[in-house]
Scaffold this active site. Structure first.
Site, PDB file in Angstrom:
ATOM      1  N   ASP A 182       2.177   2.699   3.289  1.00 19.82           N
ATOM      2  CA  ASP A 182       1.325   3.886   3.108  1.00 19.82           C
ATOM      3  C   ASP A 182       1.361   4.797   4.335  1.00 19.82           C
ATOM      4  OD1 ASP A 182      -1.014   5.387   1.869  1.00 19.82           O
ATOM      5  OD2 ASP A 182      -1.982   4.616   3.682  1.00 19.82           O
ATOM      6  N   SER A 234      -7.102   3.956  -1.149  1.00 22.44           N
ATOM      7  CA  SER A 234      -6.870   2.504  -1.145  1.00 22.44           C
ATOM      8  C   SER A 234      -8.147   1.709  -1.399  1.00 22.44           C
ATOM      9  CB  SER A 234      -6.259   2.080   0.191  1.00 22.44           C
ATOM     10  OG  SER A 234      -4.992   2.660   0.326  1.00 22.44           O
ATOM     11  N   HIS A 240      -1.586  10.862  -0.897  1.00 26.99           N
ATOM     12  CA  HIS A 240      -1.283   9.990  -2.031  1.00 26.99           C
ATOM     13  C   HIS A 240      -0.910  10.832  -3.242  1.00 26.99           C
ATOM     14  CE1 HIS A 240      -4.314   6.945  -0.132  1.00 26.99           C
ATOM     15  NE2 HIS A 240      -3.270   7.190   0.632  1.00 26.99           N
ATOM     16  N   ASP A 274       0.857  -1.197   0.000  1.00 26.36           N
ATOM     17  CA  ASP A 274       0.000   0.000   0.000  1.00 26.36           C
ATOM     18  C   ASP A 274       0.891   1.245   0.000  1.00 26.36           C
ATOM     19  OD1 ASP A 274      -1.873   2.091   0.652  1.00 26.36           O
ATOM     20  OD2 ASP A 274      -3.215   0.559   1.439  1.00 26.36           O
ATOM     21  N   ASP A 295      -1.366  -0.029  -4.781  1.00 27.17           N
ATOM     22  CA  ASP A 295      -2.642   0.588  -5.136  1.00 27.17           C
ATOM     23  C   ASP A 295      -2.449   2.036  -5.580  1.00 27.17           C
ATOM     24  OD1 ASP A 295      -1.827   1.227  -2.590  1.00 27.17           O
ATOM     25  OD2 ASP A 295      -3.773   0.899  -1.642  1.00 27.17           O
ATOM     26  N   HIS A 296      -1.363   2.652  -5.065  1.00 31.69           N
ATOM     27  CA  HIS A 296      -1.003   4.045  -5.383  1.00 31.69           C
ATOM     28  C   HIS A 296       0.305   4.332  -4.684  1.00 31.69           C
ATOM     29  CE1 HIS A 296      -2.024   4.961  -1.266  1.00 31.69           C
ATOM     30  NE2 HIS A 296      -3.157   4.279  -1.433  1.00 31.69           N
ATOM     31  N   GLU A 353      -1.115  -8.069   1.828  1.00 35.70           N
ATOM     32  CA  GLU A 353      -0.882  -6.620   1.831  1.00 35.70           C
ATOM     33  C   GLU A 353       0.141  -6.173   2.877  1.00 35.70           C
ATOM     34  OE1 GLU A 353      -3.680  -4.013   3.643  1.00 35.70           O
ATOM     35  OE2 GLU A 353      -3.058  -2.298   2.438  1.00 35.70           O
ATOM     36  N   HIS A 373       2.611   8.712   4.575  1.00 37.83           N
ATOM     37  CA  HIS A 373       1.827   9.825   5.127  1.00 37.83           C
ATOM     38  C   HIS A 373       2.635  10.559   6.199  1.00 37.83           C
ATOM     39  CE1 HIS A 373      -2.088   9.267   3.216  1.00 37.83           C
ATOM     40  NE2 HIS A 373      -2.018   7.976   3.445  1.00 37.83           N
ATOM     41  N   THR A 433      -7.922  -2.080   1.869  1.00 39.68           N
ATOM     42  CA  THR A 433      -7.307  -2.942   0.847  1.00 39.68           C
ATOM     43  C   THR A 433      -7.838  -4.382   0.897  1.00 39.68           C
ATOM     44  OG1 THR A 433      -5.355  -1.532   1.002  1.00 39.68           O
ATOM     45  CG2 THR A 433      -5.121  -3.597  -0.244  1.00 39.68           C
TER      46      THR A 433
HETATM   47 MG    MG Z   1      -4.226  -0.727   2.728  1.00 39.89          MG
HETATM   48 ZN    ZN Z   2      -2.956   6.306   2.460  1.00 39.50          ZN
END
Ligand code: MG
Ligand code: ZN
Length: 380
Positions: free
Chosen positions: A275, A103, A344, A62, A317-318, A270, A279, A156
């Site tokens: 992610d 996500s 993101h 993620d 996912d990004h 995952e 952040h 996710t």
């Molecule tokens: Mg996730």
């Molecule tokens: Zn995020």
């Protein structure tokens, strides 16, 4: 004499103050990872039993862009298990209603092949449920599994099994796990099953459906049955220091449950917190999550190399944080990250593949194409 002592005391005080300030500054520089221990990476065979896979293991990092991968590669002093994946492409991640996805929409695109709005879990832009890859392959007799370092009801993994208008409905998402015969799921989120507003006890309901419910990672590791619900934390699992090798261990445990099915399986794993690290613009956190995911990928590659009929795909996912790597050292593992966002970004994310069918996943593709290709290979 008195004057000399005064000067010396003053000098020591100033020196202490300077070193304390320097230490504080260093501690506050979250963009710098100082380096540390590296683990050994193995090379696996590039020859396989068949041209098409019987099993697919999809890894989602993620928020994992190219910089996150390279930060991990640098921190591990120049190598990753991931490098066994020789087929490489890029995925365009935009959502139906936004250039930059979240996500939920990103996961739904990978799970169902449909672009949707940010926040959507397994539903289209009109909030209608969309069939996911778990359902599609199970109709062909394959087994299915989900593993995540966040809560198993988080966006996710939820996108692969649930159908809800909003990612925030984690209790509704937990209830959706009872509506489908998934063979194994391991992640956090015990409380969404056990302490619910509607008073249902989904732990008892899972047991009635034949699941063994385990909270303890050691018991997940040693599980030898066919239906496992591993709920290893009340909500999200902690960071690596707290959760240990939860992800590599759970990946292997899930594979062992699923590989009992001669017809094959689909497993999504995952690495959720790459992610969260993005952040937070925290490079040490990015690195530890990236390396944890890579060790889990190593477990899957080890199985795939021996099995010969397993396709391993690693994507995201990004991207999160708009991260880049401005400096580093392959000798010490030091990484100097830099970030352009606390959210993101819209950039393409990498797609790495290993095993039969891997050549399908090259070039630039839409995130929804990843679902279409997996479906083509497994469902025919
Ligand atoms: Mg996730
Ligand atoms: Zn995020």
């Amino acid at each position: 004499m008195k004057q000399k002592i005064k000067t010396a005391v003053l000098f020591v005080a100033v020196a202490l103050l300077f070193s304390a300030t320097a230490a504080a500054q260093q501690a506050e520089d979250l963009t710098l990872y100082q380096g540390g221990e590296a683990y050994e990476v193995k090379s696996f065979t590039q020859t396989f039993k068949s041209d098409t896979p019987k099993n697919v293991i999809l890894f989602i990092g993620d928020g994992m862009g190219v910089a996150q991968v390279f930060a991990g590669l640098t921190a591990n002093k120049g190598s990753l298990f991931l490098e066994n994946c020789r087929y490489i492409g890029f995925s365009k991640t935009s959502a139906a209603n936004r250039y930059v996805t979240d996500s939920a929409a990103g996961g739904t695109a990978l799970a169902t092949g449909k672009k949707t709005y940010n926040g959507a879990i397994g539903v289209d832009v009109d909030k209608n449920p969309v069939k996911n890859i778990l359902k599609e392959v199970s109709e062909k007799g394959l087994s299915t599994g989900l593993v995540s370092t966040s809560s198993i009801t988080h966006a996710t993994p939820a996108s692969f099994i649930a159908h809800q208008a909003s990612r925030s409905q984690e209790e509704d998402i937990a209830a959706d796990f009872l509506k489908f015969d998934i063979d194994v799921f391991i992640g956090g989120g015990y409380d969404f099953f056990a302490k619910r507003e509607d008073g249902r006890n989904l732990i008892d309901e899972l047991k009635k459906k034949g699941y063994t419910v385990e909270k303890d990672l050691a018991r997940v590791k040693n599980y030898r049955g066919k239906k496992l619900a591993g709920l290893t934390a009340p909500n999200a699992n902690g960071r690596v220091q707290e959760r240990g090798d939860m992800l590599p261990v759970s990946t292997r445990a899930a594979i062992d449950v699923l590989a009992q099915n001669e017809k094959g399986f689909f497993l999504m794993v995952e690495g959720s917190q790459i992610d969260w690290a993005g952040h937070a613009q925290n490079t040490a956190y990015v690195v530890e999550e990236m390396l944890d995911l890579d060790r889990a990928i190593g477990k899957a590659l080890e199985f795939a190399a021996e099995n010969g009929e397993t396709l391993v795909i690693v994507t995201a996912d990004h991207e999160t944080g708009g991260m880049t790597v401005n400096d580093g050292s392959f000798e010490t593992g030091m990484v100097k990250g830099a970030y352009t966002s606390t959210g993101h970004t819209g950039v393409m994310v990498p797609v790495f593949s290993y095993g039969p069918g891997a050549s399908e996943f090259i070039g630039i593709m839409e995130n929804t194409d990843i679902h279409a290709k997996m479906r083509k290979l497994l469902v025919k």
